[in-house]
Design an enzyme around this catalytic site. Sequence first.
Site, PDB file in Angstrom:
ATOM      1  N   ASP A  24     -42.320  39.306 -34.543  1.00 35.64           N
ATOM      2  CA  ASP A  24     -42.754  40.284 -35.528  1.00 35.64           C
ATOM      3  C   ASP A  24     -43.110  41.614 -34.867  1.00 35.64           C
ATOM      4  O   ASP A  24     -43.740  41.645 -33.803  1.00 35.64           O
ATOM      5  CB  ASP A  24     -43.969  39.717 -36.270  1.00 35.64           C
ATOM      6  CG  ASP A  24     -44.434  40.583 -37.417  1.00 35.64           C
ATOM      7  OD1 ASP A  24     -43.627  40.827 -38.335  1.00 35.64           O
ATOM      8  OD2 ASP A  24     -45.607  41.017 -37.396  1.00 35.64           O
ATOM      9  N   GLU A  69     -37.980  41.909 -34.234  1.00 37.70           N
ATOM     10  CA  GLU A  69     -38.071  42.842 -35.362  1.00 37.70           C
ATOM     11  C   GLU A  69     -38.381  44.222 -34.797  1.00 37.70           C
ATOM     12  O   GLU A  69     -39.458  44.461 -34.257  1.00 37.70           O
ATOM     13  CB  GLU A  69     -39.152  42.440 -36.353  1.00 37.70           C
ATOM     14  CG  GLU A  69     -39.164  43.366 -37.575  1.00 37.70           C
ATOM     15  CD  GLU A  69     -40.408  43.226 -38.439  1.00 37.70           C
ATOM     16  OE1 GLU A  69     -40.335  43.666 -39.615  1.00 37.70           O
ATOM     17  OE2 GLU A  69     -41.426  42.719 -37.967  1.00 37.70           O
TER      18      GLU A  69
END
Length: 532
Positions: free
Chosen positions: A205, A268
Amino acid sequence: MTLAHEDAPWWQRGTIYQIYPRSFADANGDGVGDLAGIEAHLDHVTSLGVDAIWLSPIFPSPMADFGYDVADYCDVSPLFGDLAAFDRLIAAVHARGLKLLLDFVPNHSSDQHPWFQASRSSRDDPKRDWYIWRDPAPDGGPPNNWISDFGGSSWEYDDHTGQYYLHAFLKEQPDLNWRNPDLRAAMTDVLRFWFDRGVDGFRIDVLWHIVKADGLPDNPPNPVWHAGITERDRLIQLHSTDQPEAHDIAAEFRALADDYGARVLVGEIFLPNDRLARWHGTPERPEVHLPFNFALIETPWQADTLARSIDDYERSIPPHGWPNWVIGSHDAPRIAARVGEAQARVAAMLLLTVRGTPTLYQGDEIGIGPVTIPPDRIRDPQHFRQPTLNIGRDQSRTPMAWDDSAYAGFSSGEPWLPLHDDWRTRNVAAQARDAGSMLSLYRDLVALRRATPALSLGDYAPAVADTDVLAFERTYGNDRLLVALNLSTSPRRLILPAGTTIAAVMHSTLPPRTPDGTLAPDEGMILRLMPA
């Protein structure tokens, strides 16, 4: 050089399927999806023909940001099950020949994590420096001008210790200090914990946020900002993201993953192509296998614009890198809501034929579109922080519809978010019976990609096309394919490369027909070519 099909790693040949656990399937009737629900519906995943599942966070969490505020990195939230349920799930996944990726959230924890509780307890606590604390500015305000991605200052004042702590997102998500070697070691141990449990990789993330510039200088103003875009974009995140030291961390992650064998790391990273490409690392010091490419989400749905975007991205990939694509996620409006049902079929063909690893998002395979969410059912904190911008993510997180029974077979209790309005007819069971459905299209395209090396590993080249048509070639050895996608609601010419003719129509987004030199409205075609 194109790899032989059998020599390519699984993550280059394969397809990834993202599951948002809260909304996939609920086995215990509390209205929230869980691990047992996922396990019970693995046959659906297998029927899609995908190779791997990526699970959004399943860790213990107060759910301020629905799991992206982690309170314990090495356990499972009781909402979803427990470690035993996870072990059963990963065994069932592997038994079906699938891989399992977890969501790793390294930039920040929950403010309820024991690490932060200790850090907050005293300026002298050994874990104080595991987070980013600073004295107030001379006027008593925040230490710098940084803006949270959810709006407002990135700093929260703590009365107990008289300092501010940094949070790139909600104040309940304090940023970890990756310049501290003890924190770095502890988070690396988290990866080892899950690798040792059999996990096949991680989606990491907000990886580009993970390190901040030394000294935490102010970010410069964005000269093109206006009130119609997010408050975050009032500044250019020059010093708060994408720092050189972050690449060292990514390389360490990769080295650890490589120690475990056939593992994959997906990062990401929202950055322009030239900066995104750096996250591949170098041949001598690789970083993440797949720096996530959001071009199909961010680019306007127009043939010429998409063609330029694809070509620019292709040119940015280093020789040792590998492309990847995604058209939907838990953070983005659904593709059918963005472009409509007919073009969502075209988008599916684009995703599964362009060069690179595709990631499918749950629900897109049945074409879930706009969802009516009454004001009292809105849950996303991003909506409440900037309500006038209509950037809430609830519509992309609504439950899967499995059949036409109560609550669409998702749960025996009322789901945590509303179902899409047409769930009684738009569900997995109904579409599985319909050879022309969106689900059948996805299954067919994934199967075709798996069976056709030109689509999974072949070279890419743009092709000449009519107005509103996106066209490109995929080649592998002597196999030459043309993908032609009509992004308009009017007929368009089908232009074949010079010196070729059609050997076979491999697939169409519309019912089969004899090629006649045109593309019907909203039609995508995959053609095998041969010399004329």
